[in-house]
Design an enzyme around this catalytic site. Structure first.
Site, PDB file in Angstrom:
ATOM      1  N   ASP A   1       0.875  -0.907   0.131  1.00  0.00           N
ATOM      2  CA  ASP A   1       0.064  -0.138   0.300  1.00  0.00           C
ATOM      3  C   ASP A   1       0.605   1.111  -0.187  1.00  0.00           C
ATOM      4  O   ASP A   1       0.203   2.360   0.051  1.00  0.00           O
ATOM      5  CB  ASP A   1      -1.424  -0.009   1.277  1.00  0.00           C
TER       6      ASP A   1
ATOM      7  N   GLU B   1       2.989   2.429   2.018  1.00  0.00           N
ATOM      8  CA  GLU B   1       4.207   2.456   3.626  1.00  0.00           C
ATOM      9  C   GLU B   1       4.726   1.766   3.266  1.00  0.00           C
ATOM     10  O   GLU B   1       5.743   0.740   3.331  1.00  0.00           O
ATOM     11  CB  GLU B   1       3.173   1.971   4.435  1.00  0.00           C
TER      12      GLU B   1
ATOM     13  N   ARG C   1      15.120  25.491  -1.396  1.00  0.00           N
ATOM     14  CA  ARG C   1      14.804  26.977  -2.333  1.00  0.00           C
ATOM     15  C   ARG C   1      13.115  27.795  -1.698  1.00  0.00           C
ATOM     16  O   ARG C   1      12.769  28.610  -2.526  1.00  0.00           O
ATOM     17  CB  ARG C   1      14.204  26.484  -3.727  1.00  0.00           C
TER      18      ARG C   1
ATOM     19  N   HIS D   1      21.168  25.122  -0.613  1.00  0.00           N
ATOM     20  CA  HIS D   1      20.962  26.686  -1.321  1.00  0.00           C
ATOM     21  C   HIS D   1      19.951  26.999  -0.298  1.00  0.00           C
ATOM     22  O   HIS D   1      18.995  27.733   0.199  1.00  0.00           O
ATOM     23  CB  HIS D   1      19.817  26.419  -2.591  1.00  0.00           C
TER      24      HIS D   1
ATOM     25  N   LYS E   1      19.702  37.071 -12.831  1.00  0.00           N
ATOM     26  CA  LYS E   1      18.503  35.422 -13.711  1.00  0.00           C
ATOM     27  C   LYS E   1      17.509  35.987 -12.880  1.00  0.00           C
ATOM     28  O   LYS E   1      17.196  36.792 -11.780  1.00  0.00           O
ATOM     29  CB  LYS E   1      18.857  34.669 -13.307  1.00  0.00           C
TER      30      LYS E   1
ATOM     31  N   THR F   1      15.860  21.646 -13.828  1.00  0.00           N
ATOM     32  CA  THR F   1      15.558  21.382 -14.797  1.00  0.00           C
ATOM     33  C   THR F   1      16.742  21.804 -16.370  1.00  0.00           C
ATOM     34  O   THR F   1      16.625  21.725 -17.845  1.00  0.00           O
ATOM     35  CB  THR F   1      14.445  22.522 -16.181  1.00  0.00           C
TER      36      THR F   1
ATOM     37  N   THR G   1      18.667  27.139 -16.589  1.00  0.00           N
ATOM     38  CA  THR G   1      20.300  28.138 -15.880  1.00  0.00           C
ATOM     39  C   THR G   1      20.872  27.674 -16.470  1.00  0.00           C
ATOM     40  O   THR G   1      21.460  28.498 -16.999  1.00  0.00           O
ATOM     41  CB  THR G   1      19.839  28.413 -14.655  1.00  0.00           C
TER      42      THR G   1
HETATM   43  C1  R5P Z   1      18.561  28.484  -7.822  1.00  0.00           C
HETATM   44  O1  R5P Z   1      18.947  30.016  -8.472  1.00  0.00           O
HETATM   45  C2  R5P Z   1      19.735  27.441  -8.625  1.00  0.00           C
HETATM   46  O2  R5P Z   1      21.089  28.261  -7.635  1.00  0.00           O
HETATM   47  C3  R5P Z   1      20.100  27.101  -9.927  1.00  0.00           C
HETATM   48  O3  R5P Z   1      20.068  28.278 -10.180  1.00  0.00           O
HETATM   49  C4  R5P Z   1      18.813  26.615  -9.513  1.00  0.00           C
HETATM   50  O4  R5P Z   1      17.973  25.908  -8.721  1.00  0.00           O
HETATM   51  C5  R5P Z   1      18.928  25.149 -11.674  1.00  0.00           C
HETATM   52  O5  R5P Z   1      17.114  24.730 -11.592  1.00  0.00           O
HETATM   53  P1  R5P Z   1      17.023  24.792 -13.228  1.00  0.00           P
HETATM   54  O6  R5P Z   1      18.208  23.746 -13.479  1.00  0.00           O
HETATM   55  O7  R5P Z   1      15.769  24.620 -13.142  1.00  0.00           O
HETATM   56  O8  R5P Z   1      16.836  25.779 -13.744  1.00  0.00           O
END
Ligand code: R5P
Length: 290
Positions: free
Chosen positions: A35, A37, A94, A127, A191, A222, A225
């Site tokens: 289930d 757990e 974050r 972070h 950014k 992702t 950045t």
């Molecule tokens: C946030 O500002 C962190 O320092 C990284 O730049 C961020 O988490 C990277 O996230 P992503 O790969 O989604 O752009």
């Protein structure tokens, strides 16, 4: 001292144990019931012992958090003297503010759970740019270790007069530590996050023609950045780009996106196991435990 691990970090914990001469392995049985757990069983004598519990909370943070809490609390319940939490990737860091009305400040909620179950805490490159640093944030002794030395060594051995770039304001401390050690020119971009999967970078004017560039960030999630940062320095003439991060979360197509943007190599550590986890933080953690 005994050392054990949750299911997220068995390989990292084993490496730490091999590097720390006095660490004895403690087996933990971990299972999921049909289930969903979680079942935990401590398979050894822990009364009066100091126990280090390694659990990096990446990609499946809620499950790894619950597993960690069950292990730490059970160790206490069985009479362990001290629980040292080793959480190389600390989740929810974050979400450390209420950015929109009504949001859960999940970093604080996780922090309380850890404080309640743990005596001392070690994290790696957490972070935390909006907060006062883990030493002041946590009610238990806590320390933020850094993987920077691994990238410094890489650059010394593999790069020629690198220019160091941070993709956003949050990387400023990290960039300055690495650049100072390498005596390298450096800059930090600005950014703006347009959506969870889209960012805009502002770089100012730079001449990077024929330069090797080392871009450093704490997390690649992702990959948006890092890809934008790579694209920017390539557009300024960089001849070779090394993209480095401590925590390669690498959601979906992140890695492809960064290579497509023009990176020559993407490197990371084993705080998060991945195909680019070429460096291990085990030595840094074992040194701290000693
Ligand atoms: C946030 O500002 C962190 O320092 C990284 O730049 C961020 O988490 C990277 O996230 P992503 O790969 O989604 O752009």
């Amino acid at each position: 001292m005994l050392i054990c691990s949750g299911s997220a970090s068995t390989s990292l914990a084993t490496k730490i144990q091999r590097r720390g001469e006095t660490l004895k392995w403690l087996e933990i049985e971990k299972k999921r019931f049909p289930d969903g757990e979680t079942y935990i069983r401590i398979k050894g004598e822990v009364e009066g012992e100091q126990v280090a519990v390694v659990q990096s909370m990446y990609r499946n943070p809620d499950h790894y958090l619950v597993e960690y809490l069950f292990i730490a609390k059970t160790l206490k319940d069985l009479g362990a003297k001290e629980i040292i939490g080793i959480i190389p990737y600390f989740p929810y860091a974050r979400q450390d503010a209420r950015f929109n009305p009504g949001e859960a400040v999940t970093f604080d909620l996780v922090k309380e759970l850890i404080e309640d179950s743990t005596n001392k805490l070690l994290v790696v490159d957490i972070h935390q740019h909006r907060r006062r640093g883990v030493e002041k944030e946590f009610r238990i002794p806590a320390k933020n270790l850094s993987a920077a030395e691994l990238f410094i060594k890489y650059a010394e051995e593999n790069m020629n007069n690198p220019f160091v770039v941070g993709p956003d304001d949050e990387s400023v401390n990290w960039v300055s530590v690495i650049a100072r050690k390498l005596s390298a020119e450096n800059t930090v971009f600005r950014k703006k996050r347009v959506s969870p999967e889209e960012v805009e970078l502002e770089s100012g004017k730079l001449d990077l023609r024929q330069r090797e560039v080392l871009i450093v960030d704490d997390i690649i999630s992702t990959g948006e950045t890092m890809a934008k940062a790579v694209e920017t320095v390539k557009g300024m003439g960089a001849s070779r780009v090394v993209a480095a991060c401590t925590h390669p979360i690498l959601v979906k197509e992140a890695l492809k996106k960064i290579y497509r943007a023009g990176a020559d190599i993407v490197i990371g550590t084993d705080t998060v196991p991945s195909e680019i986890s070429f460096f291990s933080v085990s030595g840094i953690i074992a040194r701290e435990l000693r």
